[in-house]
Structure formats: structure tokens, C-alpha cells
Design a protein around this motif. Structure first.
Motif, PDB file in Angstrom:
ATOM      1  N   HIS A  39       1.217  -0.836  -0.350  1.00 30.88           N
ATOM      2  CA  HIS A  39      -0.248   0.121  -0.182  1.00 30.88           C
ATOM      3  C   HIS A  39       1.028   1.549  -0.153  1.00 30.88           C
ATOM      4  CE1 HIS A  39      -3.321  -2.722   0.887  1.00 30.88           C
ATOM      5  NE2 HIS A  39      -2.862  -2.770   1.695  1.00 30.88           N
ATOM      6  N   GLY A  40       2.027   1.007   0.577  1.00 34.95           N
ATOM      7  CA  GLY A  40       2.816   2.810  -0.057  1.00 34.95           C
ATOM      8  C   GLY A  40       2.977   3.175   1.820  1.00 34.95           C
ATOM      9  N   LEU A  41       1.987   2.714   2.119  1.00 30.61           N
ATOM     10  CA  LEU A  41       1.877   3.874   3.356  1.00 30.61           C
ATOM     11  C   LEU A  41       3.184   3.476   4.520  1.00 30.61           C
ATOM     12  CD1 LEU A  41      -1.430   2.354   4.557  1.00 30.61           C
ATOM     13  CD2 LEU A  41      -1.100   4.325   3.469  1.00 30.61           C
ATOM     14  N   ALA A  42       3.542   5.107   5.146  1.00 31.57           N
ATOM     15  CA  ALA A  42       4.727   4.928   6.044  1.00 31.57           C
ATOM     16  C   ALA A  42       4.187   5.289   7.230  1.00 31.57           C
ATOM     17  CB  ALA A  42       5.360   6.717   5.647  1.00 31.57           C
ATOM     18  N   PRO A  43       4.618   4.779   8.455  1.00 37.02           N
ATOM     19  CA  PRO A  43       4.290   4.659   9.852  1.00 37.02           C
ATOM     20  C   PRO A  43       4.591   5.911  10.230  1.00 37.02           C
ATOM     21  CG  PRO A  43       6.135   3.079   9.194  1.00 37.02           C
ATOM     22  CD  PRO A  43       6.129   3.475   8.201  1.00 37.02           C
ATOM     23  N   GLU A  44       5.272   6.545   9.836  1.00 36.14           N
ATOM     24  CA  GLU A  44       5.223   7.648  10.604  1.00 36.14           C
ATOM     25  C   GLU A  44       4.454   8.988  10.270  1.00 36.14           C
ATOM     26  OE1 GLU A  44       9.476   7.794   8.905  1.00 36.14           O
ATOM     27  OE2 GLU A  44       7.171   6.340   8.746  1.00 36.14           O
ATOM     28  N   ASP A  45       3.652   8.293   9.237  1.00 39.41           N
ATOM     29  CA  ASP A  45       2.585   9.140   8.781  1.00 39.41           C
ATOM     30  C   ASP A  45       1.713  10.032  10.344  1.00 39.41           C
ATOM     31  OD1 ASP A  45       0.547  11.453   7.424  1.00 39.41           O
ATOM     32  OD2 ASP A  45      -0.119   9.442   6.046  1.00 39.41           O
ATOM     33  N   GLY A  46       2.324  11.886   9.539  1.00 39.83           N
ATOM     34  CA  GLY A  46       1.442  11.893  10.892  1.00 39.83           C
ATOM     35  C   GLY A  46      -0.537  12.529  10.470  1.00 39.83           C
ATOM     36  N   GLY A  47      -0.755  12.087   9.051  1.00 37.97           N
ATOM     37  CA  GLY A  47      -1.800  13.239   9.178  1.00 37.97           C
ATOM     38  C   GLY A  47      -3.191  12.379   9.574  1.00 37.97           C
ATOM     39  N   ARG A  48      -4.680  12.483   8.982  1.00 42.38           N
ATOM     40  CA  ARG A  48      -5.126  12.658   9.697  1.00 42.38           C
ATOM     41  C   ARG A  48      -6.390  11.708   8.850  1.00 42.38           C
ATOM     42  NH1 ARG A  48      -8.494  16.620  12.618  1.00 42.38           N
ATOM     43  NH2 ARG A  48     -10.021  14.984  13.028  1.00 42.38           N
ATOM     44  N   ALA A  49      -6.571  10.657   9.715  1.00 38.72           N
ATOM     45  CA  ALA A  49      -7.469   9.937   8.910  1.00 38.72           C
ATOM     46  C   ALA A  49      -8.001  10.149   7.511  1.00 38.72           C
ATOM     47  CB  ALA A  49      -9.082   8.666   9.820  1.00 38.72           C
ATOM     48  N   PHE A 111     -13.265  10.201  20.257  1.00 45.17           N
ATOM     49  CA  PHE A 111     -12.922   9.742  18.896  1.00 45.17           C
ATOM     50  C   PHE A 111     -12.797  10.125  17.972  1.00 45.17           C
ATOM     51  CE2 PHE A 111     -14.086   6.705  22.558  1.00 45.17           C
ATOM     52  CZ  PHE A 111     -13.465   5.588  22.131  1.00 45.17           C
ATOM     53  N   HIS A 112     -13.967  11.201  17.135  1.00 47.49           N
ATOM     54  CA  HIS A 112     -13.836  11.946  15.577  1.00 47.49           C
ATOM     55  C   HIS A 112     -12.237  11.966  15.563  1.00 47.49           C
ATOM     56  CE1 HIS A 112     -16.190  15.099  13.441  1.00 47.49           C
ATOM     57  NE2 HIS A 112     -15.747  14.541  12.435  1.00 47.49           N
ATOM     58  N   GLN A 113     -11.261  12.915  16.845  1.00 50.68           N
ATOM     59  CA  GLN A 113     -10.030  12.968  16.327  1.00 50.68           C
ATOM     60  C   GLN A 113      -9.470  11.881  15.571  1.00 50.68           C
ATOM     61  OE1 GLN A 113      -8.718  15.198  19.724  1.00 50.68           O
ATOM     62  NE2 GLN A 113      -9.464  16.665  19.354  1.00 50.68           N
ATOM     63  N   TRP A 114      -9.529  10.636  16.602  1.00 46.82           N
ATOM     64  CA  TRP A 114      -9.110   9.276  15.892  1.00 46.82           C
ATOM     65  C   TRP A 114      -9.612   9.164  14.561  1.00 46.82           C
ATOM     66  CZ3 TRP A 114      -4.896   8.027  18.008  1.00 46.82           C
ATOM     67  CH2 TRP A 114      -4.579   8.007  19.622  1.00 46.82           C
ATOM     68  N   GLY A 115     -10.941   9.388  13.929  1.00 44.44           N
ATOM     69  CA  GLY A 115     -11.662   8.951  13.124  1.00 44.44           C
ATOM     70  C   GLY A 115     -12.199   7.500  12.993  1.00 44.44           C
ATOM     71  N   LEU A 116     -12.224   7.855  14.092  1.00 41.51           N
ATOM     72  CA  LEU A 116     -13.621   6.362  14.644  1.00 41.51           C
ATOM     73  C   LEU A 116     -14.866   7.199  14.209  1.00 41.51           C
ATOM     74  CD1 LEU A 116     -11.589   4.839  17.329  1.00 41.51           C
ATOM     75  CD2 LEU A 116     -11.883   3.482  15.297  1.00 41.51           C
ATOM     76  N   TRP A 117     -15.491   7.628  13.316  1.00 45.24           N
ATOM     77  CA  TRP A 117     -16.477   8.660  13.241  1.00 45.24           C
ATOM     78  C   TRP A 117     -17.215   7.770  11.039  1.00 45.24           C
ATOM     79  CZ3 TRP A 117     -18.061  11.049  16.815  1.00 45.24           C
ATOM     80  CH2 TRP A 117     -18.930  12.098  16.677  1.00 45.24           C
ATOM     81  N   PRO A 118     -18.025   8.287  11.296  1.00 43.94           N
ATOM     82  CA  PRO A 118     -18.560   7.420   9.683  1.00 43.94           C
ATOM     83  C   PRO A 118     -18.409   8.506   8.774  1.00 43.94           C
ATOM     84  CG  PRO A 118     -20.669   8.242  11.549  1.00 43.94           C
ATOM     85  CD  PRO A 118     -19.317   8.129  11.946  1.00 43.94           C
ATOM     86  N   GLY A 119     -18.023   7.781   7.943  1.00 41.42           N
ATOM     87  CA  GLY A 119     -17.217   8.722   6.543  1.00 41.42           C
ATOM     88  C   GLY A 119     -15.718   8.299   6.240  1.00 41.42           C
ATOM     89  N   ALA A 120     -15.142   7.454   8.022  1.00 36.54           N
ATOM     90  CA  ALA A 120     -13.749   7.383   7.724  1.00 36.54           C
ATOM     91  C   ALA A 120     -13.311   6.097   7.134  1.00 36.54           C
ATOM     92  CB  ALA A 120     -13.034   7.368   9.514  1.00 36.54           C
ATOM     93  N   ASP A 121     -12.277   5.829   6.812  1.00 36.17           N
ATOM     94  CA  ASP A 121     -11.372   5.207   5.684  1.00 36.17           C
ATOM     95  C   ASP A 121     -10.662   3.796   6.540  1.00 36.17           C
ATOM     96  OD1 ASP A 121     -10.747   3.000   4.162  1.00 36.17           O
ATOM     97  OD2 ASP A 121     -10.223   4.737   2.400  1.00 36.17           O
ATOM     98  N   TRP A 122     -11.246   2.850   7.166  1.00 34.65           N
ATOM     99  CA  TRP A 122     -10.522   1.902   7.676  1.00 34.65           C
ATOM    100  C   TRP A 122      -9.936   1.282   7.252  1.00 34.65           C
ATOM    101  CZ3 TRP A 122      -7.977   3.738  12.143  1.00 34.65           C
ATOM    102  CH2 TRP A 122      -8.097   4.782  12.862  1.00 34.65           C
ATOM    103  N   THR A 152       2.181   5.218  13.605  1.00 32.97           N
ATOM    104  CA  THR A 152       2.227   5.661  14.846  1.00 32.97           C
ATOM    105  C   THR A 152       1.035   6.389  15.207  1.00 32.97           C
ATOM    106  OG1 THR A 152       4.739   6.280  14.276  1.00 32.97           O
ATOM    107  CG2 THR A 152       3.737   7.184  16.397  1.00 32.97           C
ATOM    108  N   ARG A 153       0.326   7.326  14.345  1.00 36.11           N
ATOM    109  CA  ARG A 153      -0.562   7.979  15.432  1.00 36.11           C
ATOM    110  C   ARG A 153      -1.276   7.074  16.135  1.00 36.11           C
ATOM    111  NH1 ARG A 153      -1.551   9.369   9.264  1.00 36.11           N
ATOM    112  NH2 ARG A 153      -3.473   8.665   8.761  1.00 36.11           N
ATOM    113  N   ASN A 154      -1.958   5.839  15.240  1.00 37.51           N
ATOM    114  CA  ASN A 154      -3.093   5.265  16.356  1.00 37.51           C
ATOM    115  C   ASN A 154      -2.182   4.350  17.157  1.00 37.51           C
ATOM    116  OD1 ASN A 154      -4.588   6.100  13.907  1.00 37.51           O
ATOM    117  ND2 ASN A 154      -4.333   4.554  12.605  1.00 37.51           N
ATOM    118  N   THR A 155      -1.176   4.718  17.987  1.00 30.04           N
ATOM    119  CA  THR A 155      -0.911   2.970  18.392  1.00 30.04           C
ATOM    120  C   THR A 155      -1.287   3.595  19.945  1.00 30.04           C
ATOM    121  OG1 THR A 155       1.206   5.082  18.532  1.00 30.04           O
ATOM    122  CG2 THR A 155       1.611   3.040  17.433  1.00 30.04           C
TER     123      THR A 155
END
Length: 317
Positions: A39-49, A111-122, A152-155
């Protein structure tokens, strides 16, 4: 996690991935490798969900509507069981898009800040290793606890997820309970996993019964999966539907159902003697009430005369 642990998290993931045997020994390391290399992701990516558009969310909800309707009372009961422990409940589609949620208003901002909200892509493609995405990718229940997450942002999260299947046995979504509590213990996570598993099976069962509302629903399979192994049977005792648990337990496919599959064949192989005895009793009662008239007994049971004769021969009557 503290700042130092956050800084070390990406290096720990890369070391695990660089170890050629790591992904073979650990399902978490295998998911980390998918997250980075596939998926080409980086663990240190600090963006929002990542969040989908309102139109995409509306489409996801419409496609999930029969299952979501079946899930409503189950989601309510599950949240009543886990909400006081600082958890939220998320229902997603098969792509990992959150379509429904239960949570306490006092925790909504968190939880909204974590992205645990309708519309978030997990999905794993969006968030890397996480409860929802990994459960969907690996088609199995998972718990991803804190630093097992890829980003890292989800740890700070602990996520317990079970896949959900539709009335045709296809992967339809996932049911997740997530917590941001740092004191989540293994015992607590185990209890949550049991609750999520029971809720996922309850949703599948309700959706199956709704889809085959005019059919007779019977239990099948072994004792371990009886609660989820269901068959839908028509008036001629032919299987017209089966849950995923029943499909796995009894090797049922769409092709076998389309070829007219007698329920008795499956129940016999499953040694479901209690169901056969129940059927024998129903036939004997119908014959007794009709004074032995087979045609009248068949009408009382809602089957054809030919089907009634087949039943009698199979049951030794």
C-alpha cells in the motif's frame, strides 16, 4: 505511547519487515509488510484519518441498508455492554468505510479526532494495520492493541474487530469496538472480543432471517457454530439459503443450492438427530390428525403429496 516510543515505532516496524522470517512468524508483521510494500504507507505519517466524500458515504450506507437495519438493536446492546468502559462501536462496509457508530457524547470529540466516525476509511490501504482493515484483509477476527498498529498516530488505540457476512455468505463489513484507554488489559480485551463476536453473529443471523422471511430456518453444523450455522429451507425441504458458518461446516456452495439441494442430505451428514426427530414428530402428528390421509396431512404441513411421501419414506413412516 510516550514521545520516545512514538519516535521508535517506525524503526521497530522496519526492523520487523527487514527480517525475512518475521512476517512468516507473525501475522502483525505480515500486515505491517502489506501496509508498507503493497500500500506504500509510512508508519510515521502524522496526517488525519482519510475520510470519504458525503456522496461516497451515502452510497456505502445505501448498499449496506439491509444489513444495517438488522444491526441496529445489536449495535445498541453492544454499546450498552461496552460504552461505560470508554469504547465506541463502529460498523463498516466491506471496504472499511465506517457507516454507523455508537459512542458516548462525552467521548465524541476524542473519537472524532481519532477518525472513529462515519465516513472514515479504515481499510489497510488507507490506515495500514488496524482492527477493521486487517480483519477485512485477512477475513478473520482480530485485536490490534496499541503499538501493533502501523501508523504511529494510531498507537493509542485498542481495536477489536469481527468480519460480518451477508445472507449469501459474502463478506459484507466489519463490527469493531475501539478504545483509547491506556489501561486496557488482556482480560478486558478478551471480554470485548467475545462480546463483538456474539454481536457479529447476531447481526448475521438477523440479516439472514430477514432475507429469507418466508422460509423455514433450521440449525445445522456442530455444537461450536450452531448459533450461526443456519439453513433456509423451502416447502419442499430444499435448501434455498445458508449462512457462511453453515456453508463452511457443510461444504455448501451457490452451485449446490442452485442444483436443488435437499436439506435432509445435509442434516444427515451433520448427524442432526434432534431435527430429524422433530420432523418425524410433526409428520406423525399431521397424519394422526388427518386420520392417515396422506393428502390431507400434506396440505396441513404445506407441502405437496409427492414431498410428503418422500418425507415418510426417509423418516421410516
Amino acid at each position: 505511547m510516550d514521545a520516545r516510543a512514538d519516535a521508535e515505532h517506525p524503526d521497530r516496524i522496519r526492523r520487523a519487515i527487514d527480517d525475512e522470517a518475521g512476517p512468516a512468524r507473525s501475522a502483525i508483521a505480515a500486515s505491517w509488510r502489506r501496509s508498507m510494500t503493497l500500500h506504500g504507507l509510512a508508519p510515521e505519517d502524522g496526517g488525519r484519518a482519510r475520510t470519504v466524500t458525503a456522496e461516497r458515504l451515502r452510497e456505502a450506507r445505501q448498499a449496506m441498508e439491509p444489513l444495517t437495519l438488522a444491526a441496529q438493536p445489536v449495535l445498541d446492546r453492544l454499546f450498552q455492554a461496552v460504552g461505560d468502559t470508554g469504547c465506541c462501536v463502529i460498523l463498516t462496509d466491506a471496504q472499511g468505510i465506517a457507516v454507523d457508530r455508537r459512542g458516548s457524547p462525552v467521548d465524541d470529540d476524542t473519537f472524532h479526532q481519532w477518525g472513529l466516525w462515519p465516513g472514515a476509511d479504515w481499510s489497510e490501504a488507507a490506515e495500514g494495520t488496524n482492527g477493521i482493515g486487517t480483519a477485512l484483509a485477512e477475513h478473520r477476527p482480530v485485536t490490534i492493541h496499541r503499538d501493533q498498529h502501523f501508523h504511529t498516530r494510531n498507537t493509542g488505540l485498542s481495536c477489536t474487530t469481527h468480519p460480518i457476512h451477508d445472507h449469501l455468505g459474502r463478506l459484507a463489513g466489519a463490527l469493531d469496538v475501539s478504545s483509547a484507554r491506556a489501561d486496557a488489559t488482556a482480560i478486558m480485551l478478551g471480554l470485548i472480543s467475545n462480546a463483538v463476536g456474539d454481536a457479529a453473529r447476531a447481526i448475521e443471523t438477523q440479516a439472514f432471517r430477514q432475507a429469507f422471511a418466508d422460509a423455514r430456518i433450521v440449525l445445522a453444523g456442530n455444537d461450536a457454530d450452531r448459533s450461526a450455522a443456519l439453513l433456509a429451507v423451502d416447502r419442499d425441504d430444499l435448501v434455498i439459503g445458508a449462512t457462511r458458518a453453515a456453508r463452511l461446516a457443510l461444504k455448501i456452495t451457490d452451485a449446490r443450492i442452485a442444483a436443488q439441494l435437499p436439506a435432509a442430505d445435509l442434516l444427515g451428514r451433520a448427524s442432526d438427530a434432534d431435527l430429524l426427530e422433530a420432523e418425524r414428530g410433526a409428520v406423525r402428528r399431521a397424519l394422526a390428525r388427518s386420520g392417515g390421509n396422506v393428502s390431507a396431512a400434506a396440505r396441513a404441513l404445506g407441502v405437496s403429496r409427492a414431498t410428503m411421501h418422500r418425507k415418510m419414506n426417509r423418516l421410516g413412516l
